[in-house]
Design an enzyme around this catalytic site. Structure first.
Site, mmCIF file in Angstrom:
data_model
loop_
_atom_site.group_PDB
_atom_site.id
_atom_site.type_symbol
_atom_site.label_atom_id
_atom_site.label_comp_id
_atom_site.label_asym_id
_atom_site.label_seq_id
_atom_site.Cartn_x
_atom_site.Cartn_y
_atom_site.Cartn_z
ATOM 1 C CG ASN A 83 31.313 43.112 48.845
ATOM 2 O OD1 ASN A 83 32.323 42.323 48.322
ATOM 3 N ND2 ASN A 83 30.571 42.499 49.387
ATOM 4 C CG HIS A 113 34.423 65.323 30.851
ATOM 5 N ND1 HIS A 113 35.789 65.563 30.736
ATOM 6 C CD2 HIS A 113 34.348 64.055 31.619
ATOM 7 C CE1 HIS A 113 36.429 64.627 31.197
ATOM 8 N NE2 HIS A 113 35.806 63.559 31.732
ATOM 9 N N GLY A 140 24.348 47.409 45.988
ATOM 10 C CA GLY A 140 25.324 46.983 44.687
ATOM 11 C C GLY A 140 24.920 47.775 43.483
ATOM 12 C CB THR A 163 21.477 62.831 39.331
ATOM 13 O OG1 THR A 163 19.943 62.975 39.596
ATOM 14 C CG2 THR A 163 21.648 61.600 38.173
ATOM 15 C CE LYS A 164 17.550 67.027 39.998
ATOM 16 N NZ LYS A 164 17.536 67.478 39.052
#
Length: 185
Positions: A83, A113, A140, A163-164
């Site tokens: 979307n 980084h 969303g 994050t995992k």
């Protein structure tokens, strides 16, 4: 000696200012500009641009605006839908399975980084592959972080920050995203 592009795709530190990489990003931005500024009825034109930009194995639809770094590192399976406002920082591979749906403003980031400020100030950067299985729905505003794998038949709730790795057959939500329910099979 490896090129900066080879280093980038291997997940090693690389120089994003490399002339070849800059030219490839500029080419992608030209295509993205044309896609995002095409008239709504120019369906064939938009599809042609996306097929030049990304690696699609079947039917797909992406609503503008859409943004990515290179495009050629994005591999999508059959029956894909994204979307409005999807961002894919495809400094490394983004592998998306079949029957994947993304709600508005989903962000997929392979780029990262160093967390050590001294290393970061050298301009070093690197990226990690992201893999999304088959039959996945991403809500969303979700953010998918570098190196993550999302299993098949999984739903990621809106606003989640993944994050995992998330396994197959679950509903996951939150920041950080965690499994909240396993699906019956």
């Amino acid at each position: 000696m490896r090129s900066e592009k080879e280093k980038m795709l291997a997940g090693d530190y690389y120089d994003a200012g490399d002339e070849t990489l800059v030219k490839e990003r500029e080419h992608a931005r030209e295509l993205i500009y044309d896609f995002n500024n095409a008239r709504p009825k120019e369906i064939e034109k938009k599809a042609r641009i996306l097929r030049e930009l990304i690696n699609a194995k079947g039917t797909f639809h992406i609503e503008p605006p859409f943004y990515c770094d290179y495009g050629y590192n994005i591999e999508i399976g059959d029956n894909f839908y994204a979307n409005f406002g999807c961002v894919v920082l495809d400094v490394n591979r983004v592998i998306i399975g079949d029957n994947v749906l993304m709600a508005p403003n989903v962000q997929i980031y392979t780029a990262t980084h160093p967390t050590n400020p001294k290393e970061r100030l050298t301009g070093k950067e690197f990226a990690k592959t992201i893999t999304i299985g088959d039959n996945v729905w991403i809500g969303g505003g979700a953010i998918i972080c570098p190196g993550v794998t999302i299993g098949s038949n999984t739903t990621i709730a809106a606003g989640s920050v993944v994050t995992k790795n998330i396994p197959d057959n679950v509903i996951a939500a939150g920041n950080p995203c965690k499994v909240i329910r396993r699906l019956q099979r």
